[in-house]
Design a protein around this motif. Structure first.
Motif, PDB file in Angstrom:
ATOM      1  N   MET A   1      -3.081  -4.949 -40.762  1.00  0.00           N
ATOM      2  CA  MET A   1      -2.790  -3.702 -40.066  1.00  0.00           C
ATOM      3  C   MET A   1      -3.294  -3.801 -38.634  1.00  0.00           C
ATOM      4  N   ILE A   2      -2.548  -3.174 -37.732  1.00  0.00           N
ATOM      5  CA  ILE A   2      -2.965  -3.074 -36.337  1.00  0.00           C
ATOM      6  C   ILE A   2      -3.645  -1.715 -36.160  1.00  0.00           C
ATOM      7  N   ASN A   3      -4.868  -1.738 -35.667  1.00  0.00           N
ATOM      8  CA  ASN A   3      -5.613  -0.515 -35.378  1.00  0.00           C
ATOM      9  C   ASN A   3      -5.688  -0.347 -33.865  1.00  0.00           C
ATOM     10  N   ILE A   4      -5.271   0.819 -33.412  1.00  0.00           N
ATOM     11  CA  ILE A   4      -5.267   1.128 -31.984  1.00  0.00           C
ATOM     12  C   ILE A   4      -6.135   2.370 -31.778  1.00  0.00           C
ATOM     13  N   CYS A   5      -7.101   2.236 -30.899  1.00  0.00           N
ATOM     14  CA  CYS A   5      -7.991   3.355 -30.610  1.00  0.00           C
ATOM     15  C   CYS A   5      -8.023   3.602 -29.105  1.00  0.00           C
ATOM     16  N   PHE A   6      -7.561   4.790 -28.718  1.00  0.00           N
ATOM     17  CA  PHE A   6      -7.626   5.201 -27.324  1.00  0.00           C
ATOM     18  C   PHE A   6      -8.943   5.928 -27.105  1.00  0.00           C
ATOM     19  N   LYS A   7      -9.606   5.633 -25.995  1.00  0.00           N
ATOM     20  CA  LYS A   7     -10.856   6.282 -25.620  1.00  0.00           C
ATOM     21  C   LYS A   7     -10.521   7.344 -24.579  1.00  0.00           C
ATOM     22  N   GLN A   8     -10.955   8.566 -24.832  1.00  0.00           N
ATOM     23  CA  GLN A   8     -10.598   9.688 -23.973  1.00  0.00           C
ATOM     24  C   GLN A   8     -11.829  10.524 -23.646  1.00  0.00           C
ATOM     25  N   ILE A  18      -6.996  -2.580 -29.165  1.00  0.00           N
ATOM     26  CA  ILE A  18      -5.957  -2.905 -30.130  1.00  0.00           C
ATOM     27  C   ILE A  18      -6.468  -4.110 -30.902  1.00  0.00           C
ATOM     28  N   GLU A  19      -6.481  -3.982 -32.231  1.00  0.00           N
ATOM     29  CA  GLU A  19      -7.058  -5.052 -33.032  1.00  0.00           C
ATOM     30  C   GLU A  19      -6.267  -5.246 -34.323  1.00  0.00           C
ATOM     31  N   GLY A  20      -6.037  -6.510 -34.668  1.00  0.00           N
ATOM     32  CA  GLY A  20      -5.419  -6.841 -35.940  1.00  0.00           C
ATOM     33  C   GLY A  20      -3.996  -7.348 -35.808  1.00  0.00           C
ATOM     34  N   HIS A  21      -3.412  -7.614 -36.955  1.00  0.00           N
ATOM     35  CA  HIS A  21      -2.029  -8.072 -37.057  1.00  0.00           C
ATOM     36  C   HIS A  21      -1.315  -7.179 -38.067  1.00  0.00           C
ATOM     37  N   ALA A  22      -0.075  -6.871 -37.798  1.00  0.00           N
ATOM     38  CA  ALA A  22       0.670  -5.955 -38.659  1.00  0.00           C
ATOM     39  C   ALA A  22       0.974  -6.568 -40.023  1.00  0.00           C
ATOM     40  N   GLU A  23       1.305  -7.829 -40.045  1.00  0.00           N
ATOM     41  CA  GLU A  23       1.728  -8.526 -41.264  1.00  0.00           C
ATOM     42  C   GLU A  23       2.968  -7.870 -41.873  1.00  0.00           C
ATOM     43  N   TYR A  24       3.820  -7.355 -40.994  1.00  0.00           N
ATOM     44  CA  TYR A  24       5.096  -6.774 -41.413  1.00  0.00           C
ATOM     45  C   TYR A  24       6.075  -7.878 -41.788  1.00  0.00           C
ATOM     46  N   GLY A  25       6.013  -8.983 -41.046  1.00  0.00           N
ATOM     47  CA  GLY A  25       6.887 -10.123 -41.297  1.00  0.00           C
ATOM     48  C   GLY A  25       6.135 -11.399 -41.016  1.00  0.00           C
ATOM     49  N   GLU A  26       6.832 -12.501 -41.163  1.00  0.00           N
ATOM     50  CA  GLU A  26       6.216 -13.803 -40.905  1.00  0.00           C
ATOM     51  C   GLU A  26       5.876 -13.940 -39.423  1.00  0.00           C
ATOM     52  N   GLU A  27       4.874 -14.771 -39.136  1.00  0.00           N
ATOM     53  CA  GLU A  27       4.478 -15.014 -37.753  1.00  0.00           C
ATOM     54  C   GLU A  27       5.692 -15.476 -36.954  1.00  0.00           C
ATOM     55  N   GLY A  28       5.870 -14.869 -35.805  1.00  0.00           N
ATOM     56  CA  GLY A  28       7.026 -15.172 -34.965  1.00  0.00           C
ATOM     57  C   GLY A  28       8.229 -14.299 -35.257  1.00  0.00           C
ATOM     58  N   GLU A  29       8.199 -13.570 -36.371  1.00  0.00           N
ATOM     59  CA  GLU A  29       9.304 -12.691 -36.743  1.00  0.00           C
ATOM     60  C   GLU A  29       8.835 -11.276 -37.058  1.00  0.00           C
ATOM     61  N   VAL A  36       4.174  -3.917 -30.465  1.00  0.00           N
ATOM     62  CA  VAL A  36       2.838  -3.554 -29.969  1.00  0.00           C
ATOM     63  C   VAL A  36       2.459  -4.441 -28.796  1.00  0.00           C
ATOM     64  N   SER A  37       2.706  -5.741 -28.923  1.00  0.00           N
ATOM     65  CA  SER A  37       2.386  -6.673 -27.841  1.00  0.00           C
ATOM     66  C   SER A  37       3.188  -6.362 -26.586  1.00  0.00           C
ATOM     67  N   ALA A  38       4.479  -6.145 -26.738  1.00  0.00           N
ATOM     68  CA  ALA A  38       5.338  -5.877 -25.576  1.00  0.00           C
ATOM     69  C   ALA A  38       4.898  -4.618 -24.841  1.00  0.00           C
ATOM     70  N   LEU A  39       4.640  -3.547 -25.589  1.00  0.00           N
ATOM     71  CA  LEU A  39       4.236  -2.295 -24.946  1.00  0.00           C
ATOM     72  C   LEU A  39       2.872  -2.434 -24.281  1.00  0.00           C
ATOM     73  N   SER A  40       1.923  -3.041 -24.966  1.00  0.00           N
ATOM     74  CA  SER A  40       0.567  -3.138 -24.403  1.00  0.00           C
ATOM     75  C   SER A  40       0.520  -4.052 -23.185  1.00  0.00           C
ATOM     76  N   GLY A  62      -4.749 -11.268 -31.506  1.00  0.00           N
ATOM     77  CA  GLY A  62      -4.990 -10.103 -32.339  1.00  0.00           C
ATOM     78  C   GLY A  62      -5.939  -9.086 -31.748  1.00  0.00           C
ATOM     79  N   PHE A  63      -6.178  -9.170 -30.436  1.00  0.00           N
ATOM     80  CA  PHE A  63      -7.136  -8.248 -29.812  1.00  0.00           C
ATOM     81  C   PHE A  63      -6.782  -8.036 -28.350  1.00  0.00           C
ATOM     82  N   LEU A  64      -6.764  -6.774 -27.938  1.00  0.00           N
ATOM     83  CA  LEU A  64      -6.598  -6.433 -26.531  1.00  0.00           C
ATOM     84  C   LEU A  64      -7.452  -5.209 -26.255  1.00  0.00           C
ATOM     85  N   GLN A  65      -8.232  -5.279 -25.211  1.00  0.00           N
ATOM     86  CA  GLN A  65      -9.093  -4.158 -24.827  1.00  0.00           C
ATOM     87  C   GLN A  65      -8.941  -3.914 -23.331  1.00  0.00           C
TER      88      GLN A  65
END
Length: 108
Positions: A1-8, A18-29, A36-40, A62-65
């Protein structure tokens, strides 16, 4: 799962993790990870390359801050439209892919 936490603080977004991997599909697909990567990356580039605002950010597998805590109020204000758009985009993704992405906003 990808966990996204905005600090306000005082209705201003001061950063996100942003932390983690979705595991929705195989790596690369995995369309959720790709979205998430494209938007961030687009938002980080918008802040640093279009607005020309220097921000503290860390990018790893798997991490962006990103943090605006060391920026002045004028720079924080300039970033708000991009960051609010990012939050809206992730919340929309969460509606359709809630098993793979979780978005929260934390008051700091």
């Amino acid at each position: 799962m990808i966990n996204i936490c905005f600090k306000q603080s005082s209705s201003k977004i001061l950063g996100f993790n942003i932390e983690g991997h979705a595991e929705y599909g195989e790596e690369g697909e995995d369309i959720v990870c790709s979205a998430v990567s494209a938007l961030s990356y687009t938002i980080v580039n918008g802040i640093t390359e279009v607005l020309k605002i220097s921000v503290e950010h860390i990018i790893k597998d798997g991490f962006l801050q990103l943090s605006l805590r060391d920026n002045n109020l004028e720079e924080i204000e300039k970033c708000q439209v991009l960051l609010e758009t990012m939050l809206l985009g992730f919340k929309s993704m969460e509606i359709g892919y809630g098993d793979y992405i979780k978005v929260q906003v934390e008051e700091v």
